[in-house]
Design a protein around this motif. Structure first.
Motif, PDB file in Angstrom:
ATOM      1  N   GLU A  31      11.761  32.388  54.180  1.00  0.00           N
ATOM      2  CA  GLU A  31      11.379  31.794  52.889  1.00  0.00           C
ATOM      3  C   GLU A  31      12.142  32.444  51.741  1.00  0.00           C
ATOM      4  OE1 GLU A  31       7.358  31.099  50.201  1.00  0.00           O
ATOM      5  OE2 GLU A  31       7.160  31.754  52.277  1.00  0.00           O
ATOM      6  N   LEU A  34      15.901  31.383  51.837  1.00  0.00           N
ATOM      7  CA  LEU A  34      16.133  30.032  51.328  1.00  0.00           C
ATOM      8  C   LEU A  34      16.028  29.988  49.809  1.00  0.00           C
ATOM      9  CD1 LEU A  34      14.273  27.984  54.074  1.00  0.00           C
ATOM     10  CD2 LEU A  34      16.751  28.062  53.663  1.00  0.00           C
ATOM     11  N   ARG A  38      19.000  29.034  47.051  1.00  0.00           N
ATOM     12  CA  ARG A  38      18.787  28.058  45.972  1.00  0.00           C
ATOM     13  C   ARG A  38      19.144  28.614  44.606  1.00  0.00           C
ATOM     14  NH1 ARG A  38      14.035  26.882  48.409  1.00  0.00           N
ATOM     15  NH2 ARG A  38      12.919  28.211  46.974  1.00  0.00           N
ATOM     16  N   GLU A  94      23.033  29.859  55.446  1.00  0.00           N
ATOM     17  CA  GLU A  94      22.050  28.835  55.090  1.00  0.00           C
ATOM     18  C   GLU A  94      21.681  27.920  56.265  1.00  0.00           C
ATOM     19  OE1 GLU A  94      21.283  25.482  51.645  1.00  0.00           O
ATOM     20  OE2 GLU A  94      23.326  26.188  52.008  1.00  0.00           O
ATOM     21  N   LEU A  97      19.321  29.812  58.441  1.00  0.00           N
ATOM     22  CA  LEU A  97      18.019  29.949  57.776  1.00  0.00           C
ATOM     23  C   LEU A  97      17.214  28.662  57.918  1.00  0.00           C
ATOM     24  CD1 LEU A  97      18.906  31.805  54.456  1.00  0.00           C
ATOM     25  CD2 LEU A  97      17.239  32.572  56.152  1.00  0.00           C
ATOM     26  N   ASP A  98      17.868  27.527  57.686  1.00  0.00           N
ATOM     27  CA  ASP A  98      17.193  26.230  57.833  1.00  0.00           C
ATOM     28  C   ASP A  98      16.669  26.046  59.255  1.00  0.00           C
ATOM     29  OD1 ASP A  98      17.429  25.253  55.240  1.00  0.00           O
ATOM     30  OD2 ASP A  98      19.366  24.302  55.636  1.00  0.00           O
ATOM     31  N   GLY A 101      13.678  28.299  59.890  1.00  0.00           N
ATOM     32  CA  GLY A 101      12.493  27.755  59.229  1.00  0.00           C
ATOM     33  C   GLY A 101      11.920  26.567  59.968  1.00  0.00           C
TER      34      GLY A 101
END
Length: 111
Positions: A31, A34, A38, A94, A97-98, A101
């Motif tokens: 979390e 991410l 952003r 990224e 990470l996605d 998640g």
């Protein structure tokens, strides 16, 4: 497939009921990572380590996929957004990470 052990980004041991994605990386660090991707703002993890976004020209590769850049549709090289924990010498991009998640969310929904 979820995994167990110390999170590679905050250093905390797994606790009962806590889910971790391969790496391992905990949900709190996913979390935070991410959010860093952003907005670019560094954060302190739940384990009191520093999490920060790497500069686009950094050569550090993702610990999970081994990449630091991607090829566009037209064949141009573009750097991947990556998050680093300097204290634990960990890097994640990224897309990883996605994926982490998504895996954690799927496991939590199925529990």
């Amino acid at each position: 497939m979820l995994t167990t052990g110390r999170c590679r980004f905050c250093g905390r041991d797994e606790t009962p009921g806590q889910h971790r994605a391969p790496g391992p990386i905990c949900a709190a660090c996913v979390e935070a990572g991410l959010a860093i991707v952003r907005d670019g703002e560094a954060r302190t993890s739940a384990g009191d380590t520093t999490l920060l976004r790497l500069l686009p020209d950094a050569e550090a590769t993702c610990d999970h996929c081994g990449r630091h850049e991607r090829l566009t549709f037209l064949g141009f090289r573009r750097p991947l957004a990556r998050v680093s924990c300097p204290e634990l010498e960990s890097v994640i991009c990224e897309p990883c990470l996605d994926a982490a998640g998504d895996l954690i969310n799927k496991t939590v929904r199925e529990s």
